[in-house]
Design a protein around this motif. Structure first.
Motif, PDB file in Angstrom:
ATOM      1  N   ALA A 186      40.696   6.600 -32.649  1.00 28.12           N
ATOM      2  CA  ALA A 186      39.918   5.381 -32.416  1.00 28.12           C
ATOM      3  C   ALA A 186      38.581   5.663 -31.746  1.00 28.12           C
ATOM      4  O   ALA A 186      37.779   4.746 -31.561  1.00 28.12           O
ATOM      5  N   LYS A 187      38.354   6.919 -31.403  1.00 30.08           N
ATOM      6  CA  LYS A 187      37.111   7.280 -30.709  1.00 30.08           C
ATOM      7  C   LYS A 187      36.086   7.871 -31.660  1.00 30.08           C
ATOM      8  O   LYS A 187      35.237   8.653 -31.265  1.00 30.08           O
ATOM      9  N   LYS A 188      36.193   7.507 -32.955  1.00 32.53           N
ATOM     10  CA  LYS A 188      35.202   7.925 -33.938  1.00 32.53           C
ATOM     11  C   LYS A 188      35.204   9.430 -34.158  1.00 32.53           C
ATOM     12  O   LYS A 188      34.145  10.043 -34.362  1.00 32.53           O
ATOM     13  N   THR A 189      36.367  10.019 -34.123  1.00 32.18           N
ATOM     14  CA  THR A 189      36.517  11.450 -34.345  1.00 32.18           C
ATOM     15  C   THR A 189      37.485  11.705 -35.482  1.00 32.18           C
ATOM     16  O   THR A 189      38.519  11.038 -35.574  1.00 32.18           O
ATOM     17  N   VAL A 190      37.129  12.656 -36.311  1.00 25.50           N
ATOM     18  CA  VAL A 190      38.015  13.072 -37.395  1.00 25.50           C
ATOM     19  C   VAL A 190      38.342  14.545 -37.197  1.00 25.50           C
ATOM     20  O   VAL A 190      37.524  15.316 -36.714  1.00 25.50           O
ATOM     21  N   TYR A 191      39.577  14.885 -37.546  1.00 29.05           N
ATOM     22  CA  TYR A 191      40.075  16.243 -37.361  1.00 29.05           C
ATOM     23  C   TYR A 191      40.527  16.806 -38.705  1.00 29.05           C
ATOM     24  O   TYR A 191      41.035  16.081 -39.555  1.00 29.05           O
ATOM     25  N   LEU A 192      40.380  18.110 -38.833  1.00 30.31           N
ATOM     26  CA  LEU A 192      40.913  18.812 -39.988  1.00 30.31           C
ATOM     27  C   LEU A 192      41.725  19.994 -39.474  1.00 30.31           C
ATOM     28  O   LEU A 192      41.173  20.933 -38.905  1.00 30.31           O
ATOM     29  N   GLN A 193      43.023  19.892 -39.621  1.00 31.16           N
ATOM     30  CA  GLN A 193      43.907  20.991 -39.239  1.00 31.16           C
ATOM     31  C   GLN A 193      44.100  21.880 -40.453  1.00 31.16           C
ATOM     32  O   GLN A 193      44.621  21.421 -41.479  1.00 31.16           O
ATOM     33  N   MET A 194      43.694  23.120 -40.335  1.00 28.97           N
ATOM     34  CA  MET A 194      43.759  24.053 -41.447  1.00 28.97           C
ATOM     35  C   MET A 194      44.779  25.134 -41.123  1.00 28.97           C
ATOM     36  O   MET A 194      44.596  25.904 -40.182  1.00 28.97           O
ATOM     37  N   ASN A 195      45.850  25.173 -41.876  1.00 30.97           N
ATOM     38  CA  ASN A 195      46.898  26.169 -41.698  1.00 30.97           C
ATOM     39  C   ASN A 195      46.947  27.082 -42.912  1.00 30.97           C
ATOM     40  O   ASN A 195      46.452  26.734 -43.981  1.00 30.97           O
ATOM     41  N   SER A 196      47.585  28.215 -42.725  1.00 31.02           N
ATOM     42  CA  SER A 196      47.745  29.169 -43.826  1.00 31.02           C
ATOM     43  C   SER A 196      46.425  29.440 -44.529  1.00 31.02           C
ATOM     44  O   SER A 196      46.329  29.384 -45.765  1.00 31.02           O
ATOM     45  N   LEU A 197      45.410  29.735 -43.748  1.00 36.80           N
ATOM     46  CA  LEU A 197      44.073  29.955 -44.320  1.00 36.80           C
ATOM     47  C   LEU A 197      44.081  31.156 -45.251  1.00 36.80           C
ATOM     48  O   LEU A 197      44.730  32.179 -44.990  1.00 36.80           O
ATOM     49  N   LYS A 198      43.362  31.006 -46.350  1.00 35.54           N
ATOM     50  CA  LYS A 198      43.322  32.019 -47.392  1.00 35.54           C
ATOM     51  C   LYS A 198      41.912  32.606 -47.500  1.00 35.54           C
ATOM     52  O   LYS A 198      40.936  31.992 -47.061  1.00 35.54           O
ATOM     53  N   PRO A 199      41.805  33.744 -48.159  1.00 36.69           N
ATOM     54  CA  PRO A 199      40.475  34.357 -48.339  1.00 36.69           C
ATOM     55  C   PRO A 199      39.506  33.472 -49.115  1.00 36.69           C
ATOM     56  O   PRO A 199      38.290  33.666 -49.015  1.00 36.69           O
ATOM     57  N   GLU A 200      40.012  32.505 -49.874  1.00 38.10           N
ATOM     58  CA  GLU A 200      39.121  31.615 -50.634  1.00 38.10           C
ATOM     59  C   GLU A 200      38.676  30.387 -49.853  1.00 38.10           C
ATOM     60  O   GLU A 200      37.928  29.558 -50.364  1.00 38.10           O
ATOM     61  N   ASP A 201      39.144  30.265 -48.595  1.00 32.65           N
ATOM     62  CA  ASP A 201      38.766  29.098 -47.785  1.00 32.65           C
ATOM     63  C   ASP A 201      37.446  29.234 -47.022  1.00 32.65           C
ATOM     64  O   ASP A 201      36.898  28.226 -46.595  1.00 32.65           O
ATOM     65  N   PRO A 202      36.903  30.425 -46.814  1.00 39.44           N
ATOM     66  CA  PRO A 202      35.673  30.530 -46.034  1.00 39.44           C
ATOM     67  C   PRO A 202      34.529  29.746 -46.663  1.00 39.44           C
ATOM     68  O   PRO A 202      34.338  29.761 -47.878  1.00 39.44           O
ATOM     69  N   ALA A 203      33.817  29.041 -45.803  1.00 39.84           N
ATOM     70  CA  ALA A 203      32.697  28.216 -46.247  1.00 39.84           C
ATOM     71  C   ALA A 203      32.088  27.577 -45.013  1.00 39.84           C
ATOM     72  O   ALA A 203      32.623  27.693 -43.903  1.00 39.84           O
ATOM     73  N   VAL A 204      30.992  26.897 -45.237  1.00 41.07           N
ATOM     74  CA  VAL A 204      30.494  25.987 -44.210  1.00 41.07           C
ATOM     75  C   VAL A 204      31.175  24.648 -44.439  1.00 41.07           C
ATOM     76  O   VAL A 204      31.122  24.119 -45.557  1.00 41.07           O
ATOM     77  N   TYR A 205      31.831  24.149 -43.430  1.00 41.29           N
ATOM     78  CA  TYR A 205      32.548  22.887 -43.524  1.00 41.29           C
ATOM     79  C   TYR A 205      31.697  21.774 -42.915  1.00 41.29           C
ATOM     80  O   TYR A 205      31.231  21.883 -41.774  1.00 41.29           O
ATOM     81  N   TYR A 206      31.516  20.719 -43.706  1.00 41.02           N
ATOM     82  CA  TYR A 206      30.682  19.597 -43.298  1.00 41.02           C
ATOM     83  C   TYR A 206      31.519  18.342 -43.095  1.00 41.02           C
ATOM     84  O   TYR A 206      32.353  17.997 -43.922  1.00 41.02           O
ATOM     85  N   CYS A 207      31.240  17.672 -42.023  1.00 38.61           N
ATOM     86  CA  CYS A 207      31.852  16.377 -41.751  1.00 38.61           C
ATOM     87  C   CYS A 207      31.026  15.295 -42.449  1.00 38.61           C
ATOM     88  O   CYS A 207      29.795  15.357 -42.472  1.00 38.61           O
ATOM     89  N   ASN A 208      31.704  14.320 -43.002  1.00 41.99           N
ATOM     90  CA  ASN A 208      31.033  13.198 -43.653  1.00 41.99           C
ATOM     91  C   ASN A 208      31.679  11.895 -43.217  1.00 41.99           C
ATOM     92  O   ASN A 208      32.905  11.817 -43.105  1.00 41.99           O
ATOM     93  N   MET A 209      30.860  10.905 -42.943  1.00 45.70           N
ATOM     94  CA  MET A 209      31.395   9.582 -42.599  1.00 45.70           C
ATOM     95  C   MET A 209      30.599   8.506 -43.315  1.00 45.70           C
ATOM     96  O   MET A 209      29.352   8.547 -43.319  1.00 45.70           O
ATOM     97  N   ASN A 210      31.305   7.590 -43.907  1.00 44.15           N
ATOM     98  CA  ASN A 210      30.679   6.410 -44.492  1.00 44.15           C
ATOM     99  C   ASN A 210      30.820   5.295 -43.465  1.00 44.15           C
ATOM    100  O   ASN A 210      31.935   4.857 -43.182  1.00 44.15           O
ATOM    101  N   LEU A 211      29.712   4.895 -42.903  1.00 43.00           N
ATOM    102  CA  LEU A 211      29.806   3.971 -41.782  1.00 43.00           C
ATOM    103  C   LEU A 211      28.687   2.943 -41.784  1.00 43.00           C
ATOM    104  O   LEU A 211      27.690   3.073 -42.506  1.00 43.00           O
ATOM    105  N   LEU A 212      28.900   1.916 -40.984  1.00 38.57           N
ATOM    106  CA  LEU A 212      27.959   0.809 -40.855  1.00 38.57           C
ATOM    107  C   LEU A 212      27.445   0.770 -39.413  1.00 38.57           C
ATOM    108  O   LEU A 212      28.232   0.856 -38.481  1.00 38.57           O
ATOM    109  N   THR A 213      26.143   0.649 -39.271  1.00 37.37           N
ATOM    110  CA  THR A 213      25.567   0.490 -37.936  1.00 37.37           C
ATOM    111  C   THR A 213      25.029  -0.926 -37.775  1.00 37.37           C
ATOM    112  O   THR A 213      24.958  -1.687 -38.733  1.00 37.37           O
ATOM    113  N   TYR A 214      24.640  -1.255 -36.580  1.00 36.88           N
ATOM    114  CA  TYR A 214      24.206  -2.619 -36.285  1.00 36.88           C
ATOM    115  C   TYR A 214      22.888  -2.976 -36.962  1.00 36.88           C
ATOM    116  O   TYR A 214      22.588  -4.143 -37.165  1.00 36.88           O
ATOM    117  N   ASP A 215      22.117  -1.962 -37.329  1.00 36.34           N
ATOM    118  CA  ASP A 215      20.816  -2.259 -37.929  1.00 36.34           C
ATOM    119  C   ASP A 215      20.802  -2.040 -39.439  1.00 36.34           C
ATOM    120  O   ASP A 215      19.752  -2.030 -40.068  1.00 36.34           O
TER     121      ASP A 215
END
Length: 120
Positions: free
Chosen positions: A73-102
């Motif tokens: 509820a505090k506007k945070t998203v988590y990604l738990q990554m288990n069993s990481l594989k050699p094909e998982d390396p990358a830059v990971y980007y957070c994305n949010m579709n959101l509405l602001t007051y303006d």
């Protein structure tokens, strides 16, 4: 101004785990969808996982059963990554579709990205 800040990336051995976090701040009214995408060198950015404000989750086939996504509820998203594989390396980007007051409608916002490296 909306700001997304990711944390939790780093180096891990194959088979290991990492937990990414992304916190949003700013004049936010509501967040519709939170998600994670990744981009490896020479490849297009791809969806990893998303979660709606109703808790509906969607995962890329390549991470199903290994990654989980959650939000609080505090506007945070988590990604738990288990069993990481050699094909998982990358830059990971957070994305949010959101509405602001303006804003008259919701928009997509992106974090700067966090590097995930997996050693074999």
């Amino acid at each position: 101004q909306v700001r997304l800040v990711e944390s939790g990336g780093g180096l891990v051995q194959a088979g290991g785990s990492l937990r990414l976090s992304c916190a949003a701040s700013g004049n936010i009214v509501s967040i519709n969808v939170m998600g994670w995408y990744r981009q490896a060198p020479g490849k297009q950015r791809e969806l990893v996982a998303t979660i709606t404000n109703g808790g509906i989750r969607n995962f890329a086939d390549s991470v199903k059963g290994r990654f989980t996504i959650s939000r609080d509820a505090k506007k945070t998203v988590y990604l738990q990554m288990n069993s990481l594989k050699p094909e998982d390396p990358a830059v990971y980007y957070c994305n949010m579709n959101l509405l602001t007051y303006d804003m008259g409608r919701s928009h997509d916002f992106w974090g700067p990205g966090t590097q995930v490296t997996v050693s074999s």
